[in-house]
Scaffold this active site. Structure first.
Site, mmCIF file in Angstrom:
data_model
loop_
_atom_site.group_PDB
_atom_site.id
_atom_site.type_symbol
_atom_site.label_atom_id
_atom_site.label_comp_id
_atom_site.label_asym_id
_atom_site.label_seq_id
_atom_site.Cartn_x
_atom_site.Cartn_y
_atom_site.Cartn_z
ATOM 1 N N ARG A 102 15.169 70.905 55.124
ATOM 2 C CA ARG A 102 15.899 69.444 55.576
ATOM 3 C C ARG A 102 16.766 69.452 56.683
ATOM 4 O O ARG A 102 17.632 70.424 56.525
ATOM 5 C CB ARG A 102 16.570 68.895 54.253
ATOM 6 C CG ARG A 102 16.901 67.374 54.548
ATOM 7 C CD ARG A 102 17.338 66.723 53.395
ATOM 8 N NE ARG A 102 18.746 66.993 52.738
ATOM 9 C CZ ARG A 102 19.170 66.601 51.795
ATOM 10 N NH1 ARG A 102 18.585 65.456 51.187
ATOM 11 N NH2 ARG A 102 20.508 66.779 51.400
ATOM 12 N N GLY A 104 17.400 66.142 59.307
ATOM 13 C CA GLY A 104 17.964 64.774 59.257
ATOM 14 C C GLY A 104 17.742 64.156 58.036
ATOM 15 O O GLY A 104 18.410 63.122 57.732
ATOM 16 N N HIS A 106 15.097 62.413 57.062
ATOM 17 C CA HIS A 106 14.174 61.082 57.366
ATOM 18 C C HIS A 106 12.816 60.938 56.903
ATOM 19 O O HIS A 106 12.224 60.053 57.260
ATOM 20 C CB HIS A 106 14.597 60.647 58.804
ATOM 21 C CG HIS A 106 15.939 60.041 59.010
ATOM 22 N ND1 HIS A 106 17.009 60.611 58.490
ATOM 23 C CD2 HIS A 106 16.305 58.954 59.728
ATOM 24 C CE1 HIS A 106 18.137 59.890 58.867
ATOM 25 N NE2 HIS A 106 17.868 58.929 59.806
ATOM 26 N N ASP A 107 12.451 62.063 56.438
ATOM 27 C CA ASP A 107 11.032 62.210 56.098
ATOM 28 C C ASP A 107 10.518 60.815 55.094
ATOM 29 O O ASP A 107 11.340 60.526 54.413
ATOM 30 C CB ASP A 107 10.825 63.359 55.077
ATOM 31 C CG ASP A 107 9.226 63.699 55.175
ATOM 32 O OD1 ASP A 107 8.631 64.474 55.945
ATOM 33 O OD2 ASP A 107 8.627 63.063 54.455
ATOM 34 N N GLY A 174 15.292 69.169 63.902
ATOM 35 C CA GLY A 174 14.254 70.220 62.945
ATOM 36 C C GLY A 174 13.185 69.583 62.603
ATOM 37 O O GLY A 174 11.763 70.088 63.084
ATOM 38 N N GLY A 175 13.157 68.472 62.095
ATOM 39 C CA GLY A 175 11.960 67.515 61.703
ATOM 40 C C GLY A 175 11.509 66.647 62.779
ATOM 41 O O GLY A 175 9.932 66.492 63.018
ATOM 42 N N ILE A 233 12.537 76.401 61.586
ATOM 43 C CA ILE A 233 13.296 76.326 62.879
ATOM 44 C C ILE A 233 14.759 76.375 62.693
ATOM 45 O O ILE A 233 15.550 75.563 62.331
ATOM 46 C CB ILE A 233 12.855 74.877 63.575
ATOM 47 C CG1 ILE A 233 11.474 74.486 63.245
ATOM 48 C CG2 ILE A 233 13.325 74.862 65.031
ATOM 49 C CD1 ILE A 233 10.257 74.977 63.940
ATOM 50 N N ASN A 468 5.111 61.999 62.356
ATOM 51 C CA ASN A 468 6.282 61.745 62.123
ATOM 52 C C ASN A 468 6.596 60.471 60.959
ATOM 53 O O ASN A 468 7.499 60.273 60.612
ATOM 54 C CB ASN A 468 7.259 61.820 63.444
ATOM 55 C CG ASN A 468 7.719 62.842 63.759
ATOM 56 O OD1 ASN A 468 7.915 63.682 63.194
ATOM 57 N ND2 ASN A 468 8.630 62.722 65.026
ATOM 58 N N TYR A 469 5.343 59.550 61.039
ATOM 59 C CA TYR A 469 5.606 58.453 60.324
ATOM 60 C C TYR A 469 4.551 58.757 59.045
ATOM 61 O O TYR A 469 3.877 58.099 58.527
ATOM 62 C CB TYR A 469 4.770 57.174 60.932
ATOM 63 C CG TYR A 469 5.798 56.686 62.006
ATOM 64 C CD1 TYR A 469 6.939 56.986 62.072
ATOM 65 C CD2 TYR A 469 5.283 55.754 63.082
ATOM 66 C CE1 TYR A 469 8.011 56.423 63.019
ATOM 67 C CE2 TYR A 469 6.302 55.147 63.846
ATOM 68 C CZ TYR A 469 7.507 55.451 63.792
ATOM 69 O OH TYR A 469 8.402 55.116 64.780
HETATM 70 C C1 FAD Z 1 15.003 55.241 60.711
HETATM 71 C C2 FAD Z 1 13.979 55.960 61.388
HETATM 72 C C3 FAD Z 1 13.670 55.857 62.609
HETATM 73 C C4 FAD Z 1 12.795 56.748 63.193
HETATM 74 N N1 FAD Z 1 12.514 56.727 64.584
HETATM 75 C C5 FAD Z 1 11.787 57.731 65.056
HETATM 76 C C6 FAD Z 1 11.294 57.677 66.731
HETATM 77 O O1 FAD Z 1 12.312 56.620 67.301
HETATM 78 N N2 FAD Z 1 10.576 58.518 67.214
HETATM 79 C C7 FAD Z 1 9.840 59.523 66.258
HETATM 80 O O2 FAD Z 1 9.302 60.275 66.617
HETATM 81 N N3 FAD Z 1 10.233 59.421 64.944
HETATM 82 C C8 FAD Z 1 11.035 58.435 64.338
HETATM 83 N N4 FAD Z 1 11.320 58.459 63.041
HETATM 84 C C9 FAD Z 1 10.518 59.570 62.322
HETATM 85 C C10 FAD Z 1 11.229 60.920 62.460
HETATM 86 O O3 FAD Z 1 10.792 61.363 63.388
HETATM 87 C C11 FAD Z 1 10.480 61.710 61.139
HETATM 88 O O4 FAD Z 1 10.828 61.335 60.020
HETATM 89 C C12 FAD Z 1 10.964 63.184 61.493
HETATM 90 O O5 FAD Z 1 10.231 64.127 60.378
HETATM 91 C C13 FAD Z 1 12.361 63.191 60.697
HETATM 92 O O6 FAD Z 1 13.082 64.582 60.976
HETATM 93 P P1 FAD Z 1 14.327 64.934 60.294
HETATM 94 O O7 FAD Z 1 14.700 66.126 60.404
HETATM 95 O O8 FAD Z 1 15.047 63.680 60.401
HETATM 96 O O9 FAD Z 1 13.782 64.720 58.733
HETATM 97 P P2 FAD Z 1 13.561 65.928 57.349
HETATM 98 O O10 FAD Z 1 13.352 64.906 56.196
HETATM 99 O O11 FAD Z 1 14.700 66.614 57.218
HETATM 100 O O12 FAD Z 1 12.267 66.650 57.735
HETATM 101 C C14 FAD Z 1 11.105 66.011 58.016
HETATM 102 C C15 FAD Z 1 10.226 67.222 58.110
HETATM 103 O O13 FAD Z 1 10.253 68.386 58.842
HETATM 104 C C16 FAD Z 1 10.681 69.467 58.282
HETATM 105 N N5 FAD Z 1 11.826 70.171 58.666
HETATM 106 C C17 FAD Z 1 12.991 69.704 58.895
HETATM 107 N N6 FAD Z 1 13.919 70.572 59.361
HETATM 108 C C18 FAD Z 1 13.142 71.508 59.556
HETATM 109 C C19 FAD Z 1 13.348 72.749 60.461
HETATM 110 N N7 FAD Z 1 14.618 73.025 60.706
HETATM 111 N N8 FAD Z 1 12.460 73.979 60.222
HETATM 112 C C20 FAD Z 1 11.198 73.414 59.677
HETATM 113 N N9 FAD Z 1 10.958 72.308 59.288
HETATM 114 C C21 FAD Z 1 11.849 71.415 59.283
HETATM 115 C C22 FAD Z 1 11.044 68.975 56.782
HETATM 116 O O14 FAD Z 1 10.833 69.866 55.740
HETATM 117 C C23 FAD Z 1 10.080 67.970 56.664
HETATM 118 O O15 FAD Z 1 8.697 68.222 56.414
HETATM 119 C C24 FAD Z 1 11.917 57.684 62.355
HETATM 120 C C25 FAD Z 1 12.340 57.767 61.073
HETATM 121 C C26 FAD Z 1 13.181 56.809 60.569
HETATM 122 C C27 FAD Z 1 13.515 56.933 59.089
#
Ligand code: FAD
Ligand code: NAG
Ligand code: NAG
Ligand code: NAG
Ligand code: NAG
Ligand code: NAG
Length: 526
Positions: A102, A104, A106-107, A174-175, A233, A468-469
């Site tokens: 994990r 951010g 935001h998955d 990361g995500g 990552i 990402n969605y």
């Molecule tokens: C409010 C909101 C706004 C958004 N706006 C945008 C936008 O403007 N543009 C866009 O492209 N997307 C957007 N998104 C989607 C967002 O890019 C994805 O949800 C993304 O996966 C979030 O990454 P995270 O690290 O925050 O989430 P996490 O839930 O932490 O990770 C998401 C996925 O990536 C994996 N992951 C996380 N960290 C790592 C790591 N270090 N190494 C390997 N795998 C990892 C996780 O296991 C999971 O599968 C938005 C989502 C939300 C909820």
């Protein structure tokens, strides 16, 4: 005299001996903990620690996965150092425990902190440094660094450098990057993954690799194929992009009575062909008006122009006069202030606000879906969609224009395949803050109804979707006697199109035991 070092050594040896001698009688998680504890005890949280729930819950944005019945991790590890990540991978693999990574949080389907098999969460909370090199126009950003922190640190060093990524400040690199990463500069500079030049990752054997040692195949895969299928990552090296000292933003709103149907229709024809410096997003909102609370559609045209108001106005009035954009609608500001504007903060909000972490109180219930559009949607269909949205009440929709840089990059250059040939991407955001409008089941059903309604107007065979969605429905296969690999082919072809095969090859090579997996990960070739 016994030195502290010698004492520590003795104690450590004793612990190792004890844990080895008790191995057989311990559960896998106890073995994991004793294995990990050789390296560090301060970064591991088990459910009996008082801070366990806070650490778990603070980053859970989607309340669907924040219920008492939601499966919880056996432990959370918050590495402060790459060796803690290595130890997590080695100890988990040795003891057959799955890890969820994990950044951010935001998955949209909660994959980074929920699993239906015994698991631990590796949270990159403390791995969040941002190191900007102005001369080189690059930065190393750790995977736990948020968009807000990255933008802020770039702007602290330079007012002409920026990075193309998403609008939301609390997304983790990361995500967010590993799934593509789009934002309002994509027509000029492409996605985040199009601007990544190196990375550090811990692989399934617990080795730390950089671009050179991982090789171009794996480096290709993690730039859009989702990090979680390939490793952890640690950090990315990003190439910063140029922005002018002032950019221009606007946000004009039109109702159906004010011609929104014609304007939205025309937008489809012109927005993907605008000058690369111009990005206009359409946001379709259901709003209540007046005393009666009557619901109507309000369509917002939110724009970003990498230049001055004087240059912008003639561009818009020439190709998109229907919008009726006036000088008074536009505001110029440094790029960094525009990121605060796009995050919906009132003008004048201090940029320090972008460093704020997620707040538990901001958690909502939500369901995401996405679509890609290759031919203009007819006016009647747009109006029918709006009627459906008014019935459902809780959904808003974004149209994000393609073209520009997005169509210059070959679909095979990164795993993200949705390039030339698309007019725009649709994001469907069904958000509800409590259960008073009905239960989660009804809201999920509503999202599916909208998906079904849109079928004739969007891509098909495959019906493309944006990783990402993340949407669990993307993997649903009509046939009952399918294998796991068939299911993976279903979501794989929608998220990655022809790149799925290469992703499977890379996966098979770098993680043949399929240690890094989730409900929509890249499978190994069997
Ligand atoms: C409010 C909101 C706004 C958004 N706006 C945008 C936008 O403007 N543009 C866009 O492209 N997307 C957007 N998104 C989607 C967002 O890019 C994805 O949800 C993304 O996966 C979030 O990454 P995270 O690290 O925050 O989430 P996490 O839930 O932490 O990770 C998401 C996925 O990536 C994996 N992951 C996380 N960290 C790592 C790591 N270090 N190494 C390997 N795998 C990892 C996780 O296991 C999971 O599968 C938005 C989502 C939300 C909820
Ligand atoms: C645009 O304006 C609408 C109201 O008309 C508001 O709800 C929305 O948050 C604004 N968007 C941005 C990015 O400022
Ligand atoms: C931009 O943000 C800075 C820092 O918060 C602030 O001082 C400045 O007034 C802002 N400028 C504009 C035009 O909003
Ligand atoms: C799902 O939604 C559709 C249309 O909104 C409705 O016709 C149908 O009855 C709903 N199904 C369930 C099980 O609620
Ligand atoms: C299901 O399995 C049977 C027997 O293996 C096969 O003939 C049939 O084609 C399969 N159906 C689908 C939809 O794959
Ligand atoms: C189990 C494990 O990964 N132990 C590691 C702890 O950290 C040291 C170095 O910091 C490694 O050498 C060990 O392999």
């Amino acid at each position: 005299m016994v030195t502290m070092g010698a004492l520590n050594f003795l104690l450590t040896t004793l612990t190792i001996v004890m844990s080895i001698s008790t191995t057989t009688s311990q559960s896998p998680i106890q073995n994991f903990i004793s294995c990990f504890s050789h390296n560090s005890t301060e970064v591991i949280y088990t459910p009996n620690k008082p801070s366990f729930s806070t650490i778990l819950n603070t980053k859970i944005l989607n309340k669907i996965f924040k219920q008492a019945t939601t499966p919880k991790p056996l432990a959370i590890i918050t590495p402060k150092d790459a060796s803690h990540v290595q130890a997590t991978v080695k100890c988990a693999k040795r003891n057959n425990i799955q890890i969820r990574i994990r950044s951010g949080g935001h998955d949209s389907e909660g994959f980074s902190y929920v699993s239906d098999v015994p698991f631990v969460v590796l949270d990159t909370l403390h791995l969040n440094s941002v190191d900007v090199n102005v001369q080189e126009e690059t930065a190393w950003v750790e995977s736990g660094a948020t968009n807000g922190k990255i933008y802020y640190n770039i702007a602290k060093k330079s007012n002409s450098l920026a990075f193309p990524a998403g609008v939301c400040f609390t997304l983790g690199s990361g995500g967010h990057y590993s799934g593509g990463g789009y934002g309002n500069m994509m027509r000029k500079y492409g996605l985040s993954v199009d601007n990544i030049i190196d990375a550090k990752i811990v692989d399934a054997s617990g080795n730390i690799l950089d671009r050179k040692s991982m090789g171009e195949d794996l480096f290709w895969a993690i730039r859009g194929g989702g990090g979680a299928s390939f490793g952890v990552i640690l950090s990315w090296k990003i190439k910063l992009v140029q922005v002018p000292p002032q950019v221009t933003v606007f946000n004009v709103s039109r109702t159906v009575d004010e011609g929104a149907t014609d304007i939205a229709y025309k937008w489809q024809l012109v927005a993907p062909k605008f000058h690369k410096d111009l990005f206009i997003r359409v946001v379709h909102n259901v709003v209540q008006i007046g005393e009666t609370g009557k619901k109507i559609m309000q369509i917002n045209f939110v724009g970003q122009f990498l230049g001055t108001i004087e240059r912008l106005l003639p561009l818009v009035s020439e190709s998109f006069p229907e919008l009726g954009l006036k000088k008074s609608d536009c505001i110029s500001m440094p790029w960094i202030n525009s990121t605060v504007f796009w995050y919906d903060s009132p003008i004048g909000t201090p940029i320090e606000s972008m460093l704020d972490g997620p707040k538990e109180s901001e958690a909502i219930y939500f369901k995401r879906k996405s679509d890609y559009v290759k031919k203009p949607i007819p006016k009647e269909a747009i109006e029918s969609l709006w009627k459906l949205m008014i019935e459902g009440e809780t959904m808003f929709i974004q149209w994000n224009p393609y073209g520009g840089r997005m169509e210059e990059i070959l679909p095979s250059e990164t795993p993200f395949p949705h390039r030339a040939g698309n007019l725009f991407m649709i994001g469907y955001f069904n958000n509800w803050i409590d259960e008073s409008h009905g239960n989660t089941k009804n809201h999920l059903n509503f999202s599916k109804s909208v998906e079904k309604f849109m079928t004739p107007y969007v891509s098909n065979s495959p019906r493309e979707a944006f990783l990402n969605y993340r949407d669990i429905d993307v993997g649903v296969n009509q046939h009952s006697n399918v294998t796991k690999f068939d299911i993976a082919k279903t979501y794989g072809s929608k998220y990655f199109k022809d790149n799925f095969d290469r992703l499977v090859s890379v996966k098979t090579k770098v993680d043949p035991d399929n240690f890094f997996r989730d409900e929509q990960s890249i499978p190994t070739r069997s």
